[in-house]
Motif scaffolding. Structure first.
Motif, PDB file in Angstrom:
ATOM      1  N   THR A  65       0.834  -1.192   0.104  1.00 21.13           N
ATOM      2  CA  THR A  65      -0.017  -0.185  -0.107  1.00 21.13           C
ATOM      3  C   THR A  65       0.899   1.289  -0.026  1.00 21.13           C
ATOM      4  O   THR A  65       0.648   2.185  -0.679  1.00 21.13           O
ATOM      5  CB  THR A  65      -0.841  -0.059   1.264  1.00 21.13           C
ATOM      6  OG1 THR A  65      -1.538  -1.134   1.443  1.00 21.13           O
ATOM      7  CG2 THR A  65      -1.992   1.104   1.256  1.00 21.13           C
ATOM      8  N   TYR A 171      -3.271   7.134 -13.691  1.00 18.20           N
ATOM      9  CA  TYR A 171      -3.695   8.157 -12.799  1.00 18.20           C
ATOM     10  C   TYR A 171      -3.595   9.486 -13.354  1.00 18.20           C
ATOM     11  O   TYR A 171      -2.229   9.668 -13.623  1.00 18.20           O
ATOM     12  CB  TYR A 171      -3.411   7.546 -11.435  1.00 18.20           C
ATOM     13  CG  TYR A 171      -4.286   8.430 -10.402  1.00 18.20           C
ATOM     14  CD1 TYR A 171      -5.464   7.817  -9.972  1.00 18.20           C
ATOM     15  CD2 TYR A 171      -4.021   9.701  -9.977  1.00 18.20           C
ATOM     16  CE1 TYR A 171      -6.337   8.439  -8.868  1.00 18.20           C
ATOM     17  CE2 TYR A 171      -4.856  10.467  -8.867  1.00 18.20           C
ATOM     18  CZ  TYR A 171      -6.063   9.701  -8.553  1.00 18.20           C
ATOM     19  OH  TYR A 171      -6.934  10.469  -7.786  1.00 18.20           O
ATOM     20  N   ALA A 209      -6.273  -3.248  -5.745  1.00 17.56           N
ATOM     21  CA  ALA A 209      -6.668  -2.046  -5.262  1.00 17.56           C
ATOM     22  C   ALA A 209      -7.935  -1.759  -5.724  1.00 17.56           C
ATOM     23  O   ALA A 209      -8.439  -1.825  -7.026  1.00 17.56           O
ATOM     24  CB  ALA A 209      -5.829  -1.050  -5.509  1.00 17.56           C
ATOM     25  N   ASP A 211     -11.294   0.598  -6.558  1.00 19.66           N
ATOM     26  CA  ASP A 211     -11.784   2.359  -6.347  1.00 19.66           C
ATOM     27  C   ASP A 211     -12.947   2.357  -5.765  1.00 19.66           C
ATOM     28  O   ASP A 211     -13.393   1.393  -5.293  1.00 19.66           O
ATOM     29  CB  ASP A 211     -11.684   2.873  -7.787  1.00 19.66           C
ATOM     30  CG  ASP A 211     -12.905   2.287  -8.658  1.00 19.66           C
ATOM     31  OD1 ASP A 211     -13.542   1.280  -8.123  1.00 19.66           O
ATOM     32  OD2 ASP A 211     -12.802   2.532  -9.977  1.00 19.66           O
ATOM     33  N   VAL A 217      -8.491  -1.696  -9.741  1.00 22.55           N
ATOM     34  CA  VAL A 217      -7.837  -0.626 -10.594  1.00 22.55           C
ATOM     35  C   VAL A 217      -6.236  -1.144 -10.578  1.00 22.55           C
ATOM     36  O   VAL A 217      -5.693  -0.851 -11.647  1.00 22.55           O
ATOM     37  CB  VAL A 217      -7.909   0.732 -10.173  1.00 22.55           C
ATOM     38  CG1 VAL A 217      -9.290   1.295 -10.546  1.00 22.55           C
ATOM     39  CG2 VAL A 217      -7.638   1.032  -8.623  1.00 22.55           C
ATOM     40  N   ASN A 266      -7.216   0.870   3.820  1.00 22.50           N
ATOM     41  CA  ASN A 266      -7.808   1.793   3.221  1.00 22.50           C
ATOM     42  C   ASN A 266      -7.009   2.924   2.788  1.00 22.50           C
ATOM     43  O   ASN A 266      -5.834   3.204   3.453  1.00 22.50           O
ATOM     44  CB  ASN A 266      -9.000   2.468   4.035  1.00 22.50           C
ATOM     45  CG  ASN A 266     -10.218   1.468   4.167  1.00 22.50           C
ATOM     46  OD1 ASN A 266     -10.439   0.923   3.253  1.00 22.50           O
ATOM     47  ND2 ASN A 266     -10.589   1.316   5.211  1.00 22.50           N
ATOM     48  N   TRP A 272      -9.899   4.662  -2.101  1.00 23.64           N
ATOM     49  CA  TRP A 272      -9.812   3.192  -2.561  1.00 23.64           C
ATOM     50  C   TRP A 272      -9.480   2.346  -1.316  1.00 23.64           C
ATOM     51  O   TRP A 272      -9.432   2.818  -0.112  1.00 23.64           O
ATOM     52  CB  TRP A 272      -8.461   2.977  -3.399  1.00 23.64           C
ATOM     53  CG  TRP A 272      -8.517   3.973  -4.683  1.00 23.64           C
ATOM     54  CD1 TRP A 272      -9.491   4.761  -5.186  1.00 23.64           C
ATOM     55  CD2 TRP A 272      -7.490   3.991  -5.609  1.00 23.64           C
ATOM     56  NE1 TRP A 272      -9.220   5.169  -6.309  1.00 23.64           N
ATOM     57  CE2 TRP A 272      -7.981   4.658  -6.658  1.00 23.64           C
ATOM     58  CE3 TRP A 272      -6.235   3.325  -5.687  1.00 23.64           C
ATOM     59  CZ2 TRP A 272      -7.204   4.960  -7.846  1.00 23.64           C
ATOM     60  CZ3 TRP A 272      -5.481   3.565  -6.821  1.00 23.64           C
ATOM     61  CH2 TRP A 272      -5.907   4.338  -7.991  1.00 23.64           C
ATOM     62  N   GLU A 273      -9.540   0.973  -1.818  1.00 28.39           N
ATOM     63  CA  GLU A 273      -9.414  -0.032  -0.878  1.00 28.39           C
ATOM     64  C   GLU A 273      -8.395  -0.919  -1.253  1.00 28.39           C
ATOM     65  O   GLU A 273      -8.634  -1.490  -2.339  1.00 28.39           O
ATOM     66  CB  GLU A 273     -10.490  -0.695  -0.389  1.00 28.39           C
ATOM     67  CG  GLU A 273     -10.770  -1.303   0.969  1.00 28.39           C
ATOM     68  CD  GLU A 273     -11.939  -2.376   0.978  1.00 28.39           C
ATOM     69  OE1 GLU A 273     -12.603  -1.954   1.963  1.00 28.39           O
ATOM     70  OE2 GLU A 273     -12.473  -2.974   0.243  1.00 28.39           O
TER      71      GLU A 273
END
Ligand code: ADP
Length: 603
Positions: A65, A171, A209, A211, A217, A266, A272-273
């Protein structure tokens, strides 16, 4: 409860039944305990393995992450920085149309951004780092409407360009270009999230991940890209790791469903997660192995317990058998002891009876000895009375003569008669004394006895008979006396018997002759009485010592003399044998052990 039957065996049916029930209970309890142990072992192993996996996955998730956050953070600042540069706004004022992409390309190349491009206020691309624009380039405000709008409003525009299984997500950060209050255009920086995916690819657990719309994503499994969580779930069992969940994990699964543990983190800024799925098949396998090992241990333990129980049972059975055998033996010993005691009592009774009989026998024997002695005396009585009558007559005539001589005053001459009378009285007294001793009941004492004395006294008593029968008696005696152990009177009885038989045997023969010899031979006293009579018939020789064997007329002999003599000599540890002389006549040989002189002296 034990019940003894008459053989001492034990019947224990109720006990056996109880023992069987106990064994069944122990077996059931063991199986139940084994099952509990198995379940607990499986669960504990699963819990530990899962906890370990969880910790590892948590750390991994945090790292991955952070990789994503760092990348986005890095490029979040790039577009405002570039937009603030004076050259950029100038470039937009002066060159109303496509210009050299030099700066943008350099900035993109240096920062590592995928694409940097400049749009005018209408959203038209003026400069792009990828000029000429390749097919993969985004370009244009229509592709990033949300970010363009946000930038026009003076904010940092952000927009995700979702990926597909074939194309990674991008992105975009967009910053406004202003000249005073005038909005000139937008500078956009596109970052490919492929770098993150490449970093994530090193992780063996799937990471994705989602969205805000619930789409994948970024992921290290390209096929999942662009899909929603619901689309991914078929074939995947996400465990919640509750107690039931853990038990479910222990149970074997059918089909292709795989078990995963899901961890979530998170990213609030992006909304996002990030989720990672940890394959917990390994944990299942490990707990399966643990259960198998526990099962093995249980089986071995149960086997051990079973072995111990069986051994104990065997031991108890053996012990009972031994006790029963011991009991049987004890009973047999008791019954044998009772029998023996009874037999012993009978034996003691018999011994007593025998002792009594022996005593009676001894008494009878003594009486017989006495009877035989008296019988011998009876035979000698005629000769003895003659022996007495003759001196009595002589004494009477000598006394008359002495009286007459004294009357005539010839007292001196009478003296000789009186002396003769005294001598004859003395001899008669001696015979009377010997006779008295001989007729006395002989005792049972055994002591040293002089054989010379025995012979002398026997001769004294037998002399009259010998003389009457005109038998010539020859005595062949040693110069020194011989001492033997025995009873004097009983030995006298033997000698008298042998001599009296010899005198009887030679009776009526011409030149009747009886010889008595005594000598010492190899530590033995050997006394023989031989005669020149008719001898003993060879047929009767073996029974000559039998009681009541006689060849003499009724009244003349009882047939006890020799048998009693034989017994007497044997009582004194000697032997008595009868034989015939070669020259005719019989010979009786008595052998008695000579008493050692040192023993005699000691006594
Ligand atoms: P008894 O003199 O009363 O017959 P014994 O026991 O003294 O009993 O003798 C048994 C028998 O042995 C005699 O009857 C006789 O036949 C035989 N006997 C004993 N001594 C002699 C001997 N010297 N010569 C021959 N026969 C003998």
């Amino acid at each position: 409860m034990l019940k003894l039957d008459y053989t001492g065996r034990m019947t224990r049916r109720p006990e056996r039944h109880a023992w069987r029930k106990l064994k069944m209970s122990i077996g059931t309890a063991t199986i139940a305990a084994a099952l509990v142990v198995l379940l607990l072992t499986g669960l504990t192993s699963l819990r530990l393995t899962l906890a370990e996996s969880e910790t590892r996955a948590e750390a991994n998730l945090a790292v991955q992450t952070a990789v994503l956050e760092r990348l986005l953070d890095k490029f979040r600042l790039l577009s405002p920085l570039l937009a603030r540069g004076p050259d950029i706004a100038q470039m937009l004022h002066l060159n109303n149309g496509p210009t050299e992409p030099g700066i943008a390309a350099i900035a993109a190349g240096m920062s590592g951004a995928e694409e940097i491009w400049l749009m005018d206020s209408a959203g038209k691309v003026i400069v792009s780092s990828q000029d000429p624009v390749p097919s993969g380039a985004i370009g244009g405000a229509d592709k990033i409407p949300q970010a363009f709008d946000q930038a026009r409003q003076g904010q940092l525009g952000r927009e995700l360009i979702p990926g597909t299984p074939e194309m990674p997500s991008n992105y975009v950060f967009a910053s406004p270009l202003r000249s005073g209050e005038n909005f000139l255009g937008v500078l956009a920086v596109r970052v490919s999230l492929e770098d993150v995916e490449q970093a994530w690819a090193l992780s063996k657990d799937p990471i994705m991940a989602f969205d805000g719309a619930g789409r994948v994503v970024v992921t290290n499994i390209p096929a999942w890209r662009g899909k929603t969580a619901e689309q991914l779930h078929p074939g995947v069992n996400i465990a919640d790791l509750s107690f039931v969940g853990r038990i479910n994990l222990l149970l074997p699964k059918t089909g292709s469903t795989k078990n995963y543990m899901q961890l979530t983190s998170n990213l609030p800024v992006l909304g996002w997660e990030v989720r990672t799925l940890v394959d917990i098949e390994d944990a299942r396998h490990q707990s399966g192995w643990a259960m198998l090992i526990a099962l093995l241990i249980c089986v071995i333990a149960a086997g051990g317990i079973w072995f111990l129980i069986t051994r104990r049972e065997q031991f108890v059975r053996e012990e009972r058998r031994r006790r029963a055998a011991a009991l049987r033996l004890e009973r047999r010993v008791q019954s044998r002891t009772a029998e023996l005691r009874h037999a012993n009592a009978l034996l003691e009774q018999e011994v007593r009876e025998r002792e009594q009989a022996e005593a009676n026998l001894r008494l009878t024997q003594a009486e017989l000895v006495q009877a035989a002695k008296l019988a011998t005396l009876g035979r000698m009585s005629a000769a003895l009375s003659h022996e007495y009558n003759q001196p009595l007559a002589a004494i009477r005539s000598d006394a008359e003569i002495a009286e007459m001589l004294i009357d005539r005053g010839r007292a001196e001459e009478a003296k000789g008669n009186l002396t003769r009378i005294g001598g004859m009285v003395k001899r008669m007294a001696e015979i009377a004394k010997t006779l008295k001793g001989f007729t006395r009941k002989s005792g049972t004492d055994i002591k040293p006895v002089s054989l010379r004395q025995v012979i002398d006294e026997a001769m004294l008593l037998l002399q009259p008979q010998i003389k009457q029968n005109e038998v010539s008696l020859r005595l062949d005696l040693p110069s020194t006396d011989i001492i033997v152990k025995g009873g004097r009177i009983r030995l006298e009885q033997v000698v008298i018997n042998l001599l009296s038989n010899a005198v009887d045997a030679v009776n009526g023969r011409t030149n009747p002759e009886v010889t008595l010899t005594l000598q010492r031979e190899n530590g033995e006293a050997v006394l023989t009485v031989s005669d020149n009579g008719s001898g003993i018939d060879e047929d009767v020789l073996p029974q000559i010592f039998d009681p009541f064997f006689t060849t003499k007329d009724v009244g003349a002999g009882l047939g006890l003399g020799l048998s009693i003599a034989y017994k007497i000599v044997h009582d004194f540890s000697g032997t008595l044998k009868a034989a015939n002389r070669e020259s005719g006549g019989a010979v009786f040989t008595m052998r008695l052990p000579v008493v050692d002189e040192r023993v005699l002296a000691a006594e």
